[in-house]
Design a protein around this motif. Structure first.
Motif, PDB file in Angstrom:
ATOM      1  N   GLU A  62       0.840  -1.196   0.000  1.00 54.87           N
ATOM      2  CA  GLU A  62       0.000   0.000   0.000  1.00 54.87           C
ATOM      3  C   GLU A  62       0.872   1.241   0.000  1.00 54.87           C
ATOM      4  OE1 GLU A  62      -0.930   0.496   4.736  1.00 54.87           O
ATOM      5  OE2 GLU A  62      -2.254  -0.783   3.556  1.00 54.87           O
ATOM      6  N   GLN A  63       0.250   2.351  -0.315  1.00 49.51           N
ATOM      7  CA  GLN A  63       0.943   3.645  -0.344  1.00 49.51           C
ATOM      8  C   GLN A  63       1.493   3.940   1.049  1.00 49.51           C
ATOM      9  OE1 GLN A  63       0.377   6.173  -3.091  1.00 49.51           O
ATOM     10  NE2 GLN A  63       1.104   7.990  -2.083  1.00 49.51           N
ATOM     11  N   PRO A  64       2.796   4.251   1.156  1.00 52.88           N
ATOM     12  CA  PRO A  64       3.409   4.456   2.462  1.00 52.88           C
ATOM     13  C   PRO A  64       3.130   5.821   3.086  1.00 52.88           C
ATOM     14  CG  PRO A  64       5.047   4.723   0.751  1.00 52.88           C
ATOM     15  CD  PRO A  64       3.772   4.291   0.072  1.00 52.88           C
ATOM     16  N   GLY A  65       2.460   6.703   2.393  1.00 52.74           N
ATOM     17  CA  GLY A  65       2.199   8.060   2.866  1.00 52.74           C
ATOM     18  C   GLY A  65       2.096   8.969   1.658  1.00 52.74           C
ATOM     19  N   PRO A  66       1.982  10.267   1.884  1.00 54.19           N
ATOM     20  CA  PRO A  66       1.836  11.185   0.761  1.00 54.19           C
ATOM     21  C   PRO A  66       3.113  11.259  -0.082  1.00 54.19           C
ATOM     22  CG  PRO A  66       2.041  12.407   2.817  1.00 54.19           C
ATOM     23  CD  PRO A  66       1.976  10.957   3.176  1.00 54.19           C
ATOM     24  N   ILE A  67       2.944  11.170  -1.403  1.00 57.79           N
ATOM     25  CA  ILE A  67       4.067  11.206  -2.331  1.00 57.79           C
ATOM     26  C   ILE A  67       3.901  12.406  -3.256  1.00 57.79           C
ATOM     27  CG2 ILE A  67       5.324   9.992  -4.164  1.00 57.79           C
ATOM     28  CD1 ILE A  67       5.388   8.503  -1.465  1.00 57.79           C
ATOM     29  N   MET A  68       4.953  13.177  -3.388  1.00 58.12           N
ATOM     30  CA  MET A  68       4.946  14.305  -4.311  1.00 58.12           C
ATOM     31  C   MET A  68       5.964  14.060  -5.417  1.00 58.12           C
ATOM     32  SD  MET A  68       7.248  17.313  -2.526  1.00 58.12           S
ATOM     33  CE  MET A  68       7.414  18.198  -4.065  1.00 58.12           C
ATOM     34  N   GLY A  69       5.724  14.677  -6.549  1.00 54.96           N
ATOM     35  CA  GLY A  69       6.683  14.685  -7.637  1.00 54.96           C
ATOM     36  C   GLY A  69       7.206  16.096  -7.805  1.00 54.96           C
ATOM     37  N   ALA A  70       8.431  16.218  -8.304  1.00 56.87           N
ATOM     38  CA  ALA A  70       9.016  17.534  -8.544  1.00 56.87           C
ATOM     39  C   ALA A  70       9.973  17.463  -9.723  1.00 56.87           C
ATOM     40  CB  ALA A  70       9.767  18.035  -7.311  1.00 56.87           C
ATOM     41  N   ARG A  71       9.973  18.500 -10.502  1.00 56.42           N
ATOM     42  CA  ARG A  71      10.943  18.597 -11.584  1.00 56.42           C
ATOM     43  C   ARG A  71      12.327  18.824 -10.989  1.00 56.42           C
ATOM     44  NH1 ARG A  71       9.055  17.650 -16.874  1.00 56.42           N
ATOM     45  NH2 ARG A  71      10.982  18.688 -17.442  1.00 56.42           N
ATOM     46  N   VAL A  72      13.328  18.222 -11.619  1.00 53.81           N
ATOM     47  CA  VAL A  72      14.726  18.440 -11.251  1.00 53.81           C
ATOM     48  C   VAL A  72      15.496  18.751 -12.532  1.00 53.81           C
ATOM     49  CG1 VAL A  72      14.709  17.046  -9.142  1.00 53.81           C
ATOM     50  CG2 VAL A  72      15.244  15.964 -11.346  1.00 53.81           C
ATOM     51  N   GLU A  73      16.706  19.227 -12.371  1.00 53.33           N
ATOM     52  CA  GLU A  73      17.477  19.683 -13.521  1.00 53.33           C
ATOM     53  C   GLU A  73      17.734  18.577 -14.547  1.00 53.33           C
ATOM     54  OE1 GLU A  73      21.603  22.085 -14.479  1.00 53.33           O
ATOM     55  OE2 GLU A  73      21.017  21.748 -12.399  1.00 53.33           O
ATOM     56  N   ASP A  74      18.115  17.400 -14.064  1.00 52.80           N
ATOM     57  CA  ASP A  74      18.407  16.296 -14.976  1.00 52.80           C
ATOM     58  C   ASP A  74      18.497  14.995 -14.192  1.00 52.80           C
ATOM     59  OD1 ASP A  74      21.009  16.286 -13.784  1.00 52.80           O
ATOM     60  OD2 ASP A  74      21.788  17.596 -15.342  1.00 52.80           O
ATOM     61  N   GLU A  75      18.774  13.914 -14.912  1.00 56.01           N
ATOM     62  CA  GLU A  75      18.868  12.593 -14.281  1.00 56.01           C
ATOM     63  C   GLU A  75      19.969  12.546 -13.222  1.00 56.01           C
ATOM     64  OE1 GLU A  75      17.596   9.136 -15.094  1.00 56.01           O
ATOM     65  OE2 GLU A  75      15.849  10.252 -15.766  1.00 56.01           O
ATOM     66  N   ALA A  76      21.079  13.248 -13.453  1.00 53.39           N
ATOM     67  CA  ALA A  76      22.182  13.241 -12.489  1.00 53.39           C
ATOM     68  C   ALA A  76      21.739  13.829 -11.151  1.00 53.39           C
ATOM     69  CB  ALA A  76      23.386  14.006 -13.040  1.00 53.39           C
ATOM     70  N   VAL A  77      20.977  14.900 -11.196  1.00 54.50           N
ATOM     71  CA  VAL A  77      20.466  15.513  -9.964  1.00 54.50           C
ATOM     72  C   VAL A  77      19.500  14.549  -9.279  1.00 54.50           C
ATOM     73  CG1 VAL A  77      19.046  17.390  -9.031  1.00 54.50           C
ATOM     74  CG2 VAL A  77      20.815  17.885 -10.734  1.00 54.50           C
ATOM     75  N   LYS A  78      18.641  13.913 -10.062  1.00 55.75           N
ATOM     76  CA  LYS A  78      17.698  12.942  -9.499  1.00 55.75           C
ATOM     77  C   LYS A  78      18.444  11.832  -8.762  1.00 55.75           C
ATOM     78  CE  LYS A  78      15.348  10.390 -12.465  1.00 55.75           C
ATOM     79  NZ  LYS A  78      14.263   9.879 -13.334  1.00 55.75           N
ATOM     80  N   LEU A  79      19.436  11.253  -9.412  1.00 55.17           N
ATOM     81  CA  LEU A  79      20.197  10.162  -8.791  1.00 55.17           C
ATOM     82  C   LEU A  79      20.984  10.632  -7.570  1.00 55.17           C
ATOM     83  CD1 LEU A  79      21.392   8.344 -12.019  1.00 55.17           C
ATOM     84  CD2 LEU A  79      19.493   7.717 -10.501  1.00 55.17           C
ATOM     85  N   ALA A  80      21.505  11.859  -7.626  1.00 52.03           N
ATOM     86  CA  ALA A  80      22.239  12.404  -6.472  1.00 52.03           C
ATOM     87  C   ALA A  80      21.305  12.589  -5.273  1.00 52.03           C
ATOM     88  CB  ALA A  80      22.908  13.720  -6.847  1.00 52.03           C
TER      89      ALA A  80
END
Length: 130
Positions: free
Chosen positions: A53-71
């Motif tokens: 089940e959903q563990p709690g509220p989840i938000m999405g956000a834009r980031v600069e690129d995949e490298a920032v996401k992985l960092a």
């Protein structure tokens, strides 16, 4: 920790931001471009993450690129994560109930700056030099 009302206040405090819905979930846009949103996990997402089940509220956000996401994921995996649906896309998922107030503010502002028209972003940065 953060909640939807706090996210709403942060997003709407930024210039030219509007609130709406997309697929039945809250979505904030700057000049018509989405920068942060509510992202409930779907059945396939839950299965991918090994959750029942959903563990709690989840938000999405834009980031600069995949490298920032992985960092971000490497820096704080208790807060940040991704799913296959977001592969190749400059966006991160965050557990809203685990993110600190300051980190949420940074995430919202950075996402807004990425999607705001350049002139509007520069004007905002000039007015908020910290």
């Amino acid at each position: 920790m953060a909640d939807w009302e706090q996210l709403r206040r942060l997003a709407l405090a930024l210039p030219d931001t509007s609130e709406g819905t997309s697929w039945g979930s809250a979505h904030w846009r700057v000049h018509g471009k989405g920068f942060v949103w509510e992202r409930p996990l779907r059945k396939t997402d839950l299965a991918e993450l090994g959750l029942d089940e959903q563990p709690g509220p989840i938000m999405g956000a834009r980031v600069e690129d995949e490298a920032v996401k992985l960092a971000l994921i490497e820096e704080d995996p208790a807060v940040f994560f991704t799913i296959h649906h977001f592969d190749g896309w400059s966006a991160i998922l965050a557990r809203l109930d685990r993110i600190s107030d300051r980190r949420l503010e940074e995430l919202v502002e950075e996402a807004w700056l990425l999607m705001a028209p350049p002139k509007l972003g520069r004007e905002w940065l000039d007015a908020h030099p910290d």
